[in-house]
Design a protein around this motif. Structure first.
Motif, PDB file in Angstrom:
ATOM      1  N   THR A 177       1.751 -29.697  18.501  1.00 37.30           N
ATOM      2  CA  THR A 177       2.364 -28.962  17.392  1.00 37.30           C
ATOM      3  C   THR A 177       2.824 -27.589  17.854  1.00 37.30           C
ATOM      4  O   THR A 177       2.170 -26.944  18.665  1.00 37.30           O
ATOM      5  CB  THR A 177       1.347 -28.805  16.242  1.00 37.30           C
ATOM      6  N   GLU A 178       3.983 -27.171  17.340  1.00 36.62           N
ATOM      7  CA  GLU A 178       4.513 -25.851  17.651  1.00 36.62           C
ATOM      8  C   GLU A 178       4.666 -25.060  16.363  1.00 36.62           C
ATOM      9  O   GLU A 178       5.181 -25.571  15.367  1.00 36.62           O
ATOM     10  CB  GLU A 178       5.863 -25.967  18.362  1.00 36.62           C
ATOM     11  N   VAL A 179       4.192 -23.812  16.374  1.00 43.99           N
ATOM     12  CA  VAL A 179       4.228 -22.989  15.171  1.00 43.99           C
ATOM     13  C   VAL A 179       4.790 -21.612  15.479  1.00 43.99           C
ATOM     14  O   VAL A 179       4.843 -21.181  16.637  1.00 43.99           O
ATOM     15  CB  VAL A 179       2.819 -22.823  14.556  1.00 43.99           C
ATOM     16  N   LEU A 180       5.211 -20.948  14.427  1.00 46.28           N
ATOM     17  CA  LEU A 180       5.478 -19.516  14.468  1.00 46.28           C
ATOM     18  C   LEU A 180       4.343 -18.841  13.712  1.00 46.28           C
ATOM     19  O   LEU A 180       4.002 -19.253  12.600  1.00 46.28           O
ATOM     20  CB  LEU A 180       6.810 -19.176  13.803  1.00 46.28           C
ATOM     21  N   SER A 181       3.741 -17.818  14.310  1.00 45.64           N
ATOM     22  CA  SER A 181       2.695 -17.070  13.619  1.00 45.64           C
ATOM     23  C   SER A 181       3.149 -15.625  13.467  1.00 45.64           C
ATOM     24  O   SER A 181       3.815 -15.064  14.336  1.00 45.64           O
ATOM     25  CB  SER A 181       1.377 -17.134  14.390  1.00 45.64           C
ATOM     26  N   ILE A 182       2.778 -15.046  12.328  1.00 40.11           N
ATOM     27  CA  ILE A 182       3.147 -13.666  12.031  1.00 40.11           C
ATOM     28  C   ILE A 182       1.916 -12.968  11.473  1.00 40.11           C
ATOM     29  O   ILE A 182       1.140 -13.574  10.723  1.00 40.11           O
ATOM     30  CB  ILE A 182       4.334 -13.617  11.035  1.00 40.11           C
ATOM     31  N   THR A 183       1.692 -11.725  11.865  1.00 40.97           N
ATOM     32  CA  THR A 183       0.524 -11.009  11.383  1.00 40.97           C
ATOM     33  C   THR A 183       0.645 -10.759   9.881  1.00 40.97           C
ATOM     34  O   THR A 183       1.751 -10.703   9.325  1.00 40.97           O
ATOM     35  CB  THR A 183       0.354  -9.654  12.090  1.00 40.97           C
ATOM     36  N   MET A 184      -0.506 -10.614   9.241  1.00 44.45           N
ATOM     37  CA  MET A 184      -0.504 -10.354   7.810  1.00 44.45           C
ATOM     38  C   MET A 184       0.248  -9.069   7.494  1.00 44.45           C
ATOM     39  O   MET A 184       0.990  -8.991   6.507  1.00 44.45           O
ATOM     40  CB  MET A 184      -1.950 -10.263   7.300  1.00 44.45           C
ATOM     41  N   ALA A 185       0.088  -8.043   8.346  1.00 46.72           N
ATOM     42  CA  ALA A 185       0.774  -6.771   8.110  1.00 46.72           C
ATOM     43  C   ALA A 185       2.290  -6.941   8.139  1.00 46.72           C
ATOM     44  O   ALA A 185       3.011  -6.417   7.278  1.00 46.72           O
ATOM     45  CB  ALA A 185       0.330  -5.743   9.149  1.00 46.72           C
ATOM     46  N   ASN A 186       2.784  -7.693   9.124  1.00 44.03           N
ATOM     47  CA  ASN A 186       4.230  -7.915   9.208  1.00 44.03           C
ATOM     48  C   ASN A 186       4.722  -8.801   8.078  1.00 44.03           C
ATOM     49  O   ASN A 186       5.847  -8.626   7.576  1.00 44.03           O
ATOM     50  CB  ASN A 186       4.588  -8.529  10.558  1.00 44.03           C
ATOM     51  N   PHE A 187       3.898  -9.765   7.663  1.00 41.89           N
ATOM     52  CA  PHE A 187       4.292 -10.634   6.553  1.00 41.89           C
ATOM     53  C   PHE A 187       4.361  -9.831   5.257  1.00 41.89           C
ATOM     54  O   PHE A 187       5.281 -10.013   4.451  1.00 41.89           O
ATOM     55  CB  PHE A 187       3.304 -11.786   6.420  1.00 41.89           C
ATOM     56  N   GLU A 188       3.414  -8.924   5.072  1.00 40.38           N
ATOM     57  CA  GLU A 188       3.447  -8.072   3.889  1.00 40.38           C
ATOM     58  C   GLU A 188       4.653  -7.138   3.926  1.00 40.38           C
ATOM     59  O   GLU A 188       5.241  -6.835   2.885  1.00 40.38           O
ATOM     60  CB  GLU A 188       2.142  -7.290   3.787  1.00 40.38           C
ATOM     61  N   GLU A 189       5.030  -6.700   5.128  1.00 35.82           N
ATOM     62  CA  GLU A 189       6.236  -5.873   5.249  1.00 35.82           C
ATOM     63  C   GLU A 189       7.471  -6.674   4.858  1.00 35.82           C
ATOM     64  O   GLU A 189       8.390  -6.151   4.209  1.00 35.82           O
ATOM     65  CB  GLU A 189       6.371  -5.355   6.684  1.00 35.82           C
TER      66      GLU A 189
END
Length: 229
Positions: A101-113
């Protein structure tokens, strides 16, 4: 085949503006997970949100005696790890790659931004989380009031609505699900699921080939669920 609103996939990325989509990709990290890799576990900090590019993720937990309880599977285009956005910081479930499986992950701080850049995203997230709550409520209802045959019929209908392809009056469930996986989704044993599936095949309700299930008589399965609920 009726498809309930809460079973529809929210096409999140395509709803973003070009600038917001570019921001998401810029701030995300691409990572590959081999089959059977645990991505996160209960008790871990929930500081990342994940978006599936390809593969399949199983979201589950373990009972006190170690029995696996599958909540659902996430497929390409799905997010997982979202619950912690709503105030919780600690993971309460397992996420495991069921295949490479391949995913994109983003930090919670960046997602909230990202949400701050476009508050409309909050509505998309509400729809995603709301749909999962609605599915969970339906699952609990059928666990309480239905026998295994009815729970199996309800699961097949839901799988058909989510990942089914209609063909000449039949519904092919495009994703592969093992009897053990289905058992863990309806609170039964693998042996019982195999027995029920064999009954359904003899009754002309379904057929199986290459680990894929085709619903041959959707109406009879639906009536089975309605009469028991």
């Amino acid at each position: 085949m009726e498809k309930h609103w809460y079973l529809s996939t929210v096409d999140f990325l395509n709803k973003l503006s070009e600038d917001d989509r570019a921001f998401f990709h810029k701030k995300s990290f691409r990572k590959k997970y081999s089959k059977n890799t645990i991505i996160f576990s209960p008790g871990e900090q929930g500081n990342l949100v994940y978006y599936i590019l390809n593969g399949r993720i199983k979201i589950y937990n373990l009972s006190g005696c170690g029995k696996e309880i599958i909540y659902w599977f996430c497929h390409p285009g799905d997010f997982f790890g979202l619950a912690e956005i709503c105030g919780g910081e600690i993971r309460t479930v397992f996420a495991e790659a069921m295949e490479d499986t391949e995913v994109l992950s983003i930090t919670m701080a960046n997602f909230e931004e990202l949400i701050g850049r476009n508050p409309q995203i909050s509505l998309y997230l509400m729809k995603i989380l709301g749909s999962r709550i609605r599915q969970a409520h339906e699952t609990i209802k059928y666990l309480v009031v239905c026998d295994v045959r009815s729970r199996m019929a309800q699961l097949l209908i839901k799988l058909g609505q989510i990942c089914g392809l209609s063909r000449n009056g039949a519904v092919l469930i495009e994703k592969k699900f093992t009897h053990q996986e289905m058992a863990n989704m309806i609170g039964a044993t693998r042996t019982t699921v195999t027995e029920v599936m064999n009954e359904f095949k003899r009754e002309g309700l379904v057929k199986c080939s290459s680990s894929r299930i085709t619903i041959l008589n959707y109406t009879r399965l639906a009536s089975m669920v309605e009469s028991s609920g």
